[in-house]
Every structure is written in structure tokens, then in C-alpha cells.
Design an enzyme around this catalytic site. Structure first.
Site, PDB file in Angstrom:
ATOM      1  N   SER A 150      56.410  33.481  -3.887  1.00 33.68           N
ATOM      2  CA  SER A 150      55.364  33.860  -4.839  1.00 33.68           C
ATOM      3  C   SER A 150      56.017  34.345  -6.132  1.00 33.68           C
ATOM      4  O   SER A 150      57.230  34.370  -6.247  1.00 33.68           O
ATOM      5  CB  SER A 150      54.499  34.977  -4.243  1.00 33.68           C
ATOM      6  OG  SER A 150      55.281  36.155  -4.142  1.00 33.68           O
ATOM      7  N   LYS A 151      55.176  34.744  -7.078  1.00 26.87           N
ATOM      8  CA  LYS A 151      55.667  35.237  -8.376  1.00 26.87           C
ATOM      9  C   LYS A 151      56.667  36.382  -8.192  1.00 26.87           C
ATOM     10  O   LYS A 151      57.642  36.501  -8.915  1.00 26.87           O
ATOM     11  CB  LYS A 151      54.476  35.760  -9.201  1.00 26.87           C
ATOM     12  CG  LYS A 151      53.780  34.693  -9.998  1.00 26.87           C
ATOM     13  CD  LYS A 151      53.409  35.265 -11.350  1.00 26.87           C
ATOM     14  CE  LYS A 151      53.102  34.265 -12.413  1.00 26.87           C
ATOM     15  NZ  LYS A 151      53.213  32.895 -12.292  1.00 26.87           N
ATOM     16  N   ARG A 152      56.367  37.208  -7.219  1.00 28.41           N
ATOM     17  CA  ARG A 152      57.196  38.368  -6.895  1.00 28.41           C
ATOM     18  C   ARG A 152      58.664  37.965  -6.671  1.00 28.41           C
ATOM     19  O   ARG A 152      59.571  38.749  -6.899  1.00 28.41           O
ATOM     20  CB  ARG A 152      56.586  38.953  -5.619  1.00 28.41           C
ATOM     21  CG  ARG A 152      57.216  40.113  -4.969  1.00 28.41           C
ATOM     22  CD  ARG A 152      56.233  40.636  -3.911  1.00 28.41           C
ATOM     23  NE  ARG A 152      56.060  39.667  -2.815  1.00 28.41           N
ATOM     24  CZ  ARG A 152      56.874  39.553  -1.784  1.00 28.41           C
ATOM     25  NH1 ARG A 152      57.936  40.315  -1.697  1.00 28.41           N
ATOM     26  NH2 ARG A 152      56.646  38.660  -0.838  1.00 28.41           N
TER      27      ARG A 152
END
Ligand code: GLU
Length: 462
Positions: free
Chosen positions: A238-240
């Protein structure tokens, strides 16, 4: 191998992310390696979530990555006739049948099967009823009563599924829309696809699709289901985890070749080689050495790859790539040789095109607008520092021709003659020229600025 035809089939319900990009890269490489064809199919049947904006962005991302496709892209929403004709053929051959069971009824059957300890499945109630079309009726595939579906996956190897684990799947919904499995088979067949590379979230669909091929009497393409890309903590990416949409990488000034090289290495290898040009990938990617273990995406490695590509590519190419980013900062550098000179000075210091373009700024603003770092100014514009600047004004004035080699010579002899060290002379000079204690080789900076601009900068701080 002759006639390899592959495709990338994104659903335009979002931007192209690195997982999709990697699938596209593998499919493209396989086709290009074997001199075959690579098609693009936009799976836009989800009318609520599909957007033209996403399609446009996916196409732009593909182009930016250098993944060209053959023929015009195909849109599933424009192919209803094809899907209807395939369903009609299956019905005519009695490989499919109309079913009037309501969703509630089917749900109850599935529940009952589960309670008996079996796989939840539709019980085939309408199989032999011989009913025709009508309101609320769907079309189902008539599965063989027993047998195994076996295929040799390019990534996962031998896969076998017992038919008893599947049920008579819906091909055409009660609203007339084809199901995903039917549309994909109809399209892959009609487009002459020989190799299907896709995410392994689709691996459970594949036995069903094979059953449709078999019912149609068609040969089955080869499949390769690539595992998901994970984050560094081996969780869903994910973006994380620093993963971004391809257009964001573009905006950040990443080189497309670096992204392609890095993504190709996620789940594929060629010996120990880490960096690949597109040509090398095409040469080596033959559909083998695909790893079935999920690979983890490492943003630091992408950055490293990008830095290496920036460092190793021809300067003219780098200049062409950084040019739009320079324009974004509000400058126009002419002629091209000047941009090449800037790239030569700063490319070792920048991780991407955006920072590279920003690093040029101190050399592009006029002397009066040069931003000066207060700390560096206080530290280096001392009386001794200013004395050097004054003396150097004379040195540079006399410098002819005003070119890097001559400047370096003049600077060195000034340092030697004044009985100082370079460490004492360079900091005030650098701060006056760049506005801070950074930048490239001094004589290159001075040569780039030219005599007039160099003297104007020194004058500002004397
Ligand atoms: N449209 C599907 C997806 O985006 C791809 C299906 C396929 O490649 O067969 O996941």
C-alpha cells in the site's frame, strides 16, 4: 516459439499501480522477446467504477514506461455481440443452459451444501429442465460430471483441480451482462492470445475458464499467475510502503527505465544481474525463471536503481528527460549544451529528475536573486573570506579564455601564491556562487556562470 500473443487487461477502476505495471511489463516482454504481439484490453464492464480518466491515465502510464501495444486498445463494453455469440454457441451445443433459480435460491443451495460438509455450490437444478430464456434467467455452463482440470502454470507449475470442486458457473447474468470469466475467454480466444500473464488473484478463475475453452472446443492458452507484490513487512502493498501510482513516479521525476528495471526484478531473475535496460530485458525475458514466491517492493532500491540509471545514461538523454522539469521550475536553458553541462555537474548528487532540476536553480537565477543560506554566509563571509572574494575578482577578471581548465589553473595559483589552503579559499567562494555550501566542482560552476555573472555574484558579498 512462434506467434506469441499476449495482452494486458486492466480494469479502469483506478490508476496503474506497480502491481499492474509489473504484470504489463511481463506480458509485454514475453511478446517482444519472441517477436510476437502485445495487445491492450480495457476491462470496463463495471460501469459504476470504470472511468475514462483512469483509462487515459493507464494508457499514458504505459506509454511513459515504453510499453507499446499493437493495434488499438479493445474495450469490453464494445464487445457485447461477441459475448452473446459465444453464449449462443454454448447453448446451441448444449454446453450451457438457461437457469431460473433466483439468487436467494442459489444462496440456500450453497448453504445446504456447506452444512453437508461439501463445497458451497449451485446444485444444477435447471441442468435438465430444458427451459428457454425469460425474465430473471441466467445462462450457466454445464460442467462435466467428473474429471480434473490440469494446467502447467508458467509461474506456479503443475496445477490440478477436481471438477467436483466447481459448479455450473454463470456465463450470462439475468441482466444480460456476460460474467468476467465468459468475457475473458471470449476475448482471449477472439484476440488469439497464446499466453495469459496476470496476478495470482485470478488463479482460481483459471480452471473455470479452461472449462469454457473445452466446452467451445478451443485450445487453451498458457497461463502464468504472478504472485502479488508485497511491502517490506510482507504485508499487502500500500501507500504506507512507499508504493505509488505510475503517474506519481513520473511526476516525481523517476526514470521510466529505472522503474521497469526494478519492477521486472520483482518475481523474475536473470542470474545475479540487478539492472537491466529495456533491450536487455527483451533479450533475456523468455517466460522462464519466474518466481512463485511473492517479492517485496523496496522503495530504497528503486531510488538506488534510479540514481544508477541517471549516472550511467548518455548525458544528452538525461538532458532531454530533465528538460520538462527545468521548465516546471520556471527556467529555460538554451542552448542544449548548457543543459548537458548542468546535468554533468549535478547528476551524481540527485536521486531523480525533480531534484536534479531543482539543483540547477542557483546557477540559473541572476546574481541579485540568489537565495543565500544565512548560516553559511555568517560563517564564510568573514573579513578574511571577503578579502579572498576581492582578490578573486581580479583573478577571474584576468582569466582568458574563461573556461573550466583555465579557471582551475588560476584558482590553484591564487591559493598557492596567497599561502592559503583551498579549504580557506573555497568556502566563501562557493557560498557566494551557489548561495550555500553545496554544488558541483567550483571551476565547472564558474565556467557555466560565465565571467560577468561570476563577478556579479562576488560583488554582492564584498
Ligand atoms: N481485468 C482483470 C484485472 O484487472 C485482469 C483479468 C485478466 O488478466 O485475465 O485484474
Amino acid at each position: 516459439m512462434t506467434d506469441v500473443v499476449t495482452r494486458f487487461a486492466p480494469s479502469p477502476t483506478g490508476y496503474l499501480h506497480i502491481g499492474g505495471a509489473r504484470t504489463a511489463i511481463f506480458s509485454w516482454l514475453l511478446a517482444r522477446h519472441y517477436g510476437g504481439r502485445f495487445y491492450l484490453r480495457i476491462e470496463d464492464t463495471d460501469l459504476l467504477r470504470s472511468k475514462q480518466e483512469y483509462t487515459d491515465s493507464i494508457l499514458a502510464s504505459m506509454r511513459w514506461l515504453g510499453l507499446d501495444w499493437d493495434n488499438a486498445p479493445v474495450y469490453q463494453t464494445q464487445r457485447t455481440d461477441l459475448y452473446n455469440s459465444v453464449v449462443a454457441r454454448l447453448l446451441a451445443d448444449r454446453h450451457a443452459y438457461w437457469c431460473s433459480c433466483t439468487p436467494e435460491k442459489v444462496e440456500a443451495m450453497r448453504k445446504a451444501a456447506k452444512q453437508r460438509g461439501e463445497k458451497p455450490r449451485y446444485n444444477g437444478q435447471c441442468r435438465s429442465r430444458g427451459i428457454g430464456p425469460g425474465q430473471g434467467r441466467c445462462v450457466r455452463l454445464k460442467l462435466p460430471l467428473s474429471g480434473k482440470i490440469v494446467f502447467d502454470d508458467m509461474v506456479k507449475g503443475h496445477i490440478a483441480v477436481d471438477v467436483s470442486e466447481l459448479d455450473d458457473m454463470v456465463l450470462r447474468r439475468a441482466d444480460g451482462m456476460p460474467t468476467y470469466n465468459l468475457a475473458v475467454v471470449a476475448d482471449d480466444y477472439e484476440m488469439g492470445i497464446t499466453h495469459v500473464i496476470r496476478g495470482d488473484d485470478h488463479v482460481s478463475n483459471t480452471p473455470r475458464q479452461i472449462l469454457i475453452y473445452q466446452a467451445l472446443g478451443l485450445s487453451v492458452p498458457r497461463f502464468g499467475h504472478v504472485p502479488m507484490i508485497l511491502g517490506h513487512d510482507r504485508q499487502k502493498l500500500s501507500k504506507r510502503h512507499g508504493a505509488r501510482a505510475v503517474i506519481e513516479y513520473r511526476r516525481d521525476g523517476l526514470l521510466p527505465a529505472a522503474l521497469v528495471s526494478c519492477l521486472a526484478r520483482l518475481g523474475w531473475s536473470h542470474g545475479n544481474q540487478e539492472l537491466f535496460s529495456l533491450e536487455e530485458l527483451v533479450r533475456h525475458f523468455d517466460g522462464t525463471n519466474l518466481n512463485q514466491a511473492a517479492a517485496a517492493f523496496d522503495p530504497a532500491k528503486l531510488e538506488w536503481t534510479n540514481t544508477r540509471f541517471m549516472r550511467d545514461m548518455p548525458l544528452e538523454n538525461l538532458a532531454a528527460l530533465v528538460s520538462p522539469f527545468v521548465r516546471e521550475t520556471g527556467f529555460s536553458v538554451q542552448p542544449k549544451a548548457r543543459l548537458v553541462a548542468l546535468c554533468a555537474m549535478f547528476r551524481e548528487r540527485a536521486g531523480n529528475l525533480l531534484t536534479l532540476a531543482e539543483n540547477f536553480r542557483p546557477l540559473l537565477v541572476p546574481a541579485a536573486e540568489l537565495a543565500v543560506n544565512k548560516k553559511d554566509a555568517a560563517k564564510h563571509f568573514t573579513e578574511a573570506g571577503k578579502t579572498h572574494l576581492r582578490a578573486l575578482t581580479g583573478v577571474f577578471q584576468a582569466c582568458d579564455p574563461f573556461a573550466a581548465g583555465k579557471i582551475e589553473e588560476a584558482l590553484n595559483s591564487y591559493v598557492a601564491n596567497s599561502g592559503q589552503t583551498f579549504k580557506q579559499v573555497a568556502p566563501p567562494l562557493r557560498t557566494a556562487l551557489m548561495g550555500f555550501m553545496g554544488g558541483a566542482h567550483l571551476s565547472d560552476i564558474i565556467a557555466f556562470l560565465g565571467k560577468e555573472e561570476t563577478l556579479a555574484r562576488l560583488a554582492r558579498f564584498i
